[in-house]
Design an enzyme around this catalytic site. Structure first.
Site, PDB file in Angstrom:
ATOM      1  N   GLY A  24      -0.601 -70.988  70.662  1.00 49.91           N
ATOM      2  CA  GLY A  24       0.729 -71.435  70.239  1.00 49.91           C
ATOM      3  C   GLY A  24       1.809 -70.549  70.835  1.00 49.91           C
ATOM      4  CB  SER A  25       5.133 -69.657  69.580  1.00 53.27           C
ATOM      5  OG  SER A  25       5.444 -71.006  69.323  1.00 53.27           O
ATOM      6  CB  THR A  26       1.067 -65.655  70.094  1.00 52.83           C
ATOM      7  OG1 THR A  26      -0.042 -66.492  70.387  1.00 52.83           O
ATOM      8  CG2 THR A  26       1.287 -65.612  68.597  1.00 52.83           C
ATOM      9  CG  PHE A  27       0.288 -68.742  76.089  1.00 62.03           C
ATOM     10  CD1 PHE A  27      -0.835 -68.023  76.480  1.00 62.03           C
ATOM     11  CD2 PHE A  27       0.910 -69.562  77.030  1.00 62.03           C
ATOM     12  CE1 PHE A  27      -1.331 -68.122  77.762  1.00 62.03           C
ATOM     13  CE2 PHE A  27       0.418 -69.664  78.312  1.00 62.03           C
ATOM     14  CZ  PHE A  27      -0.706 -68.941  78.685  1.00 62.03           C
ATOM     15  CE  LYS A  28       7.181 -71.228  72.410  1.00 58.27           C
ATOM     16  NZ  LYS A  28       7.950 -71.539  71.210  1.00 58.27           N
TER      17      LYS A  28
END
Lengths: 625, 379
Positions: free
Chosen positions: A321-325
């Site tokens: 999810g957004s931790t990949f951004k």
């Protein structure tokens, strides 16, 4: 012709000498046989009947496991056990059934013991039950005359003093399987009661912990009773190992996760990659395995949909999810398709072809720079930069940070997660890459999956100055701990300036006025945490659902709710620890995962400032044996 | 007297009629003893040893008789070629031989693992018999004349020692020495060689492998290490002694059946026989071997050509030597050297060598009236 006669005469003479000699030697052999078989027969017969020599392996004590401060995690405790010898029991089934009258012993176990008895030689004792209580010992001792072939003795049993708390890290030992016998020719494995490491550190370091068998040579009589020990060669005790785990922190993590149905939490030292805590819930009690697990308990554990036996930190693969951004941002920055300050407008969605990609915030975020896009986790900003840089650059950057590969942690069963790129899709799915998939992967959805360990490693690599630390969990033999391990990892080759912009965004996530995790800032003066929330979809949201807001409803079935993720490190200016938390179906990274991560971080910082435990570890250990 | 000078060989039928059938029977009997023993060693089963032993026995009996019917002169002509071929095989094992028990001894032919050092014993007998066939005693007395045969012996001995296989090397040396003796080499030369050998012992000792030294030391004092290297000898003696006068009965030898006895199917087969069939059984087998020995020597005495004499005597001595060394070993009279009991122990090459040897003996017997010129050019 006289010469021919001469040599044939000589030959005859000499042949008689040779033949005579050989016949004489045969006579000598007859005499020798007479000696052995007739004259000394009785003494040899006695030797054969009464004095056979048997070799017995002595089992070395298994190495002890301790945490980073010397607190025991796996020890050996003396236990009373009852064994049976087929030769003396005459009718083992009857004896075992009589035994079942006075101690707990189920029918299945009796069958197992009878099977074991068939496999071994008649004088080899087979263990019926271990871990007997005093009362049971007394009951057996009193009835001993009615129970021929039953032996009471003591042995060592593997014990995990913190059972469920360290189960996934330490693992457990169990009986040797056929497959293990086939690939390992250590004679110890052939012993009927030997236990081998089945999971966790117990398995990876089994050889070291096992030690080497000693050999005791005993004289036995015809029924296998030992008469005396002739000589013995001492084995080698198993090595005691020290783990990088901090038991106190580990316990804190397990307690903090306890009210979640299924969750995982990893704490790393960012400069070295040492694993300080690795918590996975639900858990199980490894002590139940060492004494032979009952079939019902096993089935219950194996069939539980929340997978208590699985270490989710290394085997759970979740969309990040957004931790990949951060990865998408770094890929775009390094490629030069975006600058740290250039802005993207977020109207709440982005169109590509005839597909529409939504931002998590229905109304949109407006104009977004990198720092604010991270702080507020704007999806459209990352759709846009992902579109510009392309999936292959994103995947390459992700791999630098540990995605899509096993990190080589010294625990068995680590999963690699998945970092897709065009090549992967072409080869594995036989399909061309779609542009829309780049967008989805750019926000850590779609094909991308990662383990909590990978998320923690990513965070550590981001904040330690871009160095490729690798996780590890065993510091070494207690006698000579490798202090240097994990130091000076190679640089990743990412520009310092870009890393700092991303870290600034992570700082704003927790400490900024609009940060998604501002509720989880550290309540400490002058110590700041930086992090990133993530809420990853488990299933695709249909247009109809989005229209009625069904994807946000609380009454969705559990398995359809989003995973909650949070990664963070602290202190911001001088990073020490990285924490990754994944709560399965926890719905919101900010609301569920971030508070857990904050508490874990606080505890890690608190323990870090506590004085390092003395070298008393060794002492505690000796007692542990 | 006519046949003596007749170069025309008798027909196959004549040869078959002449064949010493009692010897064939003795050999078959000994092989059957091995079969029964191996059946017992497997706890009353044809696999893994007895059946294969039996099949090999039948095949090799046919080969033996076939070998007996070959023209002896052909064998005479080929003697050196055979010797050099086996020597080449020895060289090949040294180069590419499969590592087995830490020693390079085998060539794997798929169906059998060929051990050229075993074949060498027969090849050496053939080569030496041919060499001395042309030599009258005054030649044999010349030291220089003895140099080639001594080299012929030492070459394979050295190569086998290098493998390293002390037992077989000693056996080859012993057969070679026996041939020199039978050929008429002066006795003082043997004394000299023995003296030199004795002087060389310390040097040899320093070149022995650890396990070989261990074996010798163990032999000198088996009680010193009862569970290590002395284990084999002690257990073997216990088993034989426990057999008593009449034995424990077929398939009822507790020592062997309970696996206290190592290698019961190969080198220690006689131990098992002695345990199960007792003193009488063991002596009966010895008598069987002695009978073969006597037939062999009688063939050697009757043969007209020196080649046939030496050949018959050589293979007989070789055969008896095997049996003597094996039985002396299992009864604890000499160190454990790893020599099988011919026709009884399980093993392909051992059976092959023993039967080829018997074939050669039968050939010498069939052709006992044949004369061979002193020099091959005359053939």
């Amino acid at each position: 012709m006289y010469q021919e006669a001469d040599r044939s005469r000589c030959f005859r003479r000499r042949l008689l000498v040779v033949g005579g000699a050989q016949l004489a030697l045969m006579g000598g052999l007859v005499w020798r046989l007479w000696q052995l078989q007739v004259r000394d027969h009785e003494s040899y017969a006695l030797l054969a009947e009464e004095n056979r020599i048997n070799q017995r392996l002595t089992v070395p004590p298994r190495g002890v496991l301790v945490d980073r401060r010397g607190r025991p995690l796996a020890v050996n405790v003396p236990t009373y056990r009852v064994r049976i010898v087929r030769e003396q029991a005459k009718d083992p089934r009857r004896v075992l059934e009589a035994l079942a009258q006075i101690i707990t012993l189920d029918e299945r176990r009796i069958e197992e013991v009878l099977e074991q008895l068939r496999l071994h030689r008649p004088f080899v004792p087979v263990t019926v039950r271990e871990d007997l209580s005093w009362e049971e010992v007394a009951r057996i001792a009193v009835r001993a005359p009615e129970l021929p072939g039953i032996l009471l003795d003591s042995g060592l049993l593997r014990r995990y003093p913190h059972g469920p708390v360290t189960a996934h890290v330490v693992g457990y030992v169990g009986p040797v399987s056929q497959a293990e016998l086939a690939r390992d020719d250590d004679p110890l494995l052939r012993l009927p009661d030997f236990r081998i490491g089945k999971s966790g550190v117990e398995r990876t370091y089994d050889r070291e912990l096992r030690g080497r068998a000693g050999l005791s040579r005993v004289e036995v009589n015809a029924v296998g009773r030992e008469i005396r020990e002739v000589d013995r060669r001492e084995g080698e005790e198993g090595a005691d190992l020290q783990l990088t785990i901090d038991l106190e922190l580990q316990r804190f993590c397990m307690d903090r996760l306890a009210d979640q149905e299924a969750a995982a939490c990893v704490v790393l030292e960012v400069s070295t990659g040492a694993v300080l805590a690795m918590a996975s819930v639900p858990t199980y009690d490894p002590n139940a395995f060492t004494g032979g697990l009952s079939a019902t308990l096993w089935r219950q554990l194996a069939n539980d949909p929340r997978h208590p036996l699985v270490n989710k930190c290394i085997r759970g693969q979740y969309p990040p999810g957004s931790t990949f951004k951060m990865i998408t941002a770094l890929a775009a920055l390094e490629a030069g398709v975006v600058t740290p300050t250039s802005e993207v407008f977020c109207p709440g969605h982005m169109s590509l072809g005839n597909a529409r990609f939504h931002c998590w915030r229905p109304g949109g975020h407006g104009r977004m720079g990198l720092v604010q896009a991270l702080a507020q986790s704007c999806d459209v900003y990352f759709y846009e930069i992902a579109r510009r840089v392309g999936i292959d650059a994103i995947a390459a950057m992700a791999r630098k940070f540990g995605f899509g590969e096993r990190l080589g942690l010294d625990l068995p069963g680590e999963m690699p997660g998945l970092m897709p790129d065009t090549k992967w899709k072409r080869e594995r799915l036989k399909q061309p890459w779609q542009k829309g998939e780049t967008l989805v992967c750019g926000i850590g959805q779609g094909f991308v999956t990662a383990t909590p360990l990978q998320l923690a490693v990513m965070t550590a690599r981001l904040c330690n100055g871009g160095r490729a630390v690798r996780p590890w969990i065993v510091r070494g033999h207690l006698a000579h701990v490798q202090e240097g391990r994990g130091l000076a990892p190679p640089p990743l080759g990412v520009r310092r300036e870009h890393l700092e912009w991303v870290l600034k965004g992570m700082f704003e996530v927790v400490n900024g006025p609009r940060g998604t995790a501002k509720a989880s800032a550290l309540p400490l003066a002058g110590v700041f945490m930086a992090g990133k929330t993530g809420t990853s979809q488990v299933r695709r949201i249909t247009r109809a659902e989005r229209a009625i807001g069904a994807h946000k409803r609380k009454d969705r079935p559990r398995e359809e709710r989003d995973h909650a993720l949070f990664v963070c490190y602290a202190p911001y200016d001088r990073p020490r620890f990285a924490v990754a938390v994944v709560v399965e179906h926890g719905e919101s990274g900010a609301k569920t995962a971030a508070p857990i991560a904050r508490d874990v971080m606080l505890e890690a910082l608190r323990l870090d400032s506590a004085p390092e435990a003395p070298t008393g570890g060794r002492l505690a250990l000796v007692e542990g044996r | 007297m006519r046949a003596r000078f007749d170069p025309v060989a008798p027909s196959l039928g004549e040869k078959l009629a002449r064949l010493h059938w009692p010897l064939v029977a003795l050999v078959t009997l000994l092989g059957l003893v091995g079969y029964a023993l191996l059946y017992s060693a497997a706890g009353g089963a044809h696999s893994p040893w007895a059946l294969r032993h039996g099949i090999r026995l039948i095949v090799m009996l046919v080969v033996m008789v076939a070998l007996a019917l070959v023209d002896l002169r052909r064998i005479f002509k080929l003697a050196y070629s055979i010797y050099f071929a086996v020597l080449a095989l020895l060289f090949i094992v040294a180069l590419f031989g499969e590592i087995n028990k830490g020693a390079q001894r085998w060539i794997d032919l798929g169906f059998v693992q060929l051990q050229p050092s075993e074949l060498m014993k027969l090849a050496l007998v053939l080569a030496l018999a041919r060499y001395f066939h042309s030599a009258y005693l005054d030649e044999v007395r010349r030291p220089l004349f003895l140099l080639p045969p001594v080299v012929m012996i030492l070459l394979p001995v050295g190569m086998v020692l290098k493998q390293p296989d002390l037992g077989t090397a000693v056996m080859i040396a012993a057969v070679g020495t026996a041939m020199l003796f039978l050929a008429g080499a002066a006795l003082w030369k043997f004394a000299l060689a023995a003296g030199l050998g004795g002087a060389a012992l310390p040097i040899v000792w320093s070149h022995l492998h650890d396990y070989q030294r261990q074996r010798v030391l163990t032999f000198l004092d088996p009680e010193k290490d009862p569970l290590g290297a002395g284990y084999h000898i002690i257990q073997s003696k216990i088993a034989i002694g426990a057999g008593g006068l009449w034995g424990r009965g077929y398939m009822r030898g507790t020592q062997a059946q309970l696996s206290f006895l190592p290698e019961k199917h190969t080198d220690f087969a006689f131990t098992m026989l002695a345990e199960e069939s007792g003193f009488f059984g063991a002596v009966a087998v010895l008598v069987l071997i002695a009978a073969i020995l006597l037939v062999g020597f009688s063939v050697a005495l009757r043969a007209q050509s020196h080649f046939a004499r030496l050949l018959a005597a050589g293979v007989t001595v070789n055969f008896a030597l095997y049996a003597l060394v094996n039985i002396a070993m299992v009864t604890g009279l000499i160190p454990v050297v790893g020599v099988p009991l011919p026709l009884v122990s399980y093993g392909g090459t051992a059976m092959l060598t023993a039967m080829l040897g018997m074939g050669l003996l039968l050939n010498a017997q069939v052709n006992q009236d044949l004369s061979i010129p002193r020099f091959p050019v005359e053939l």
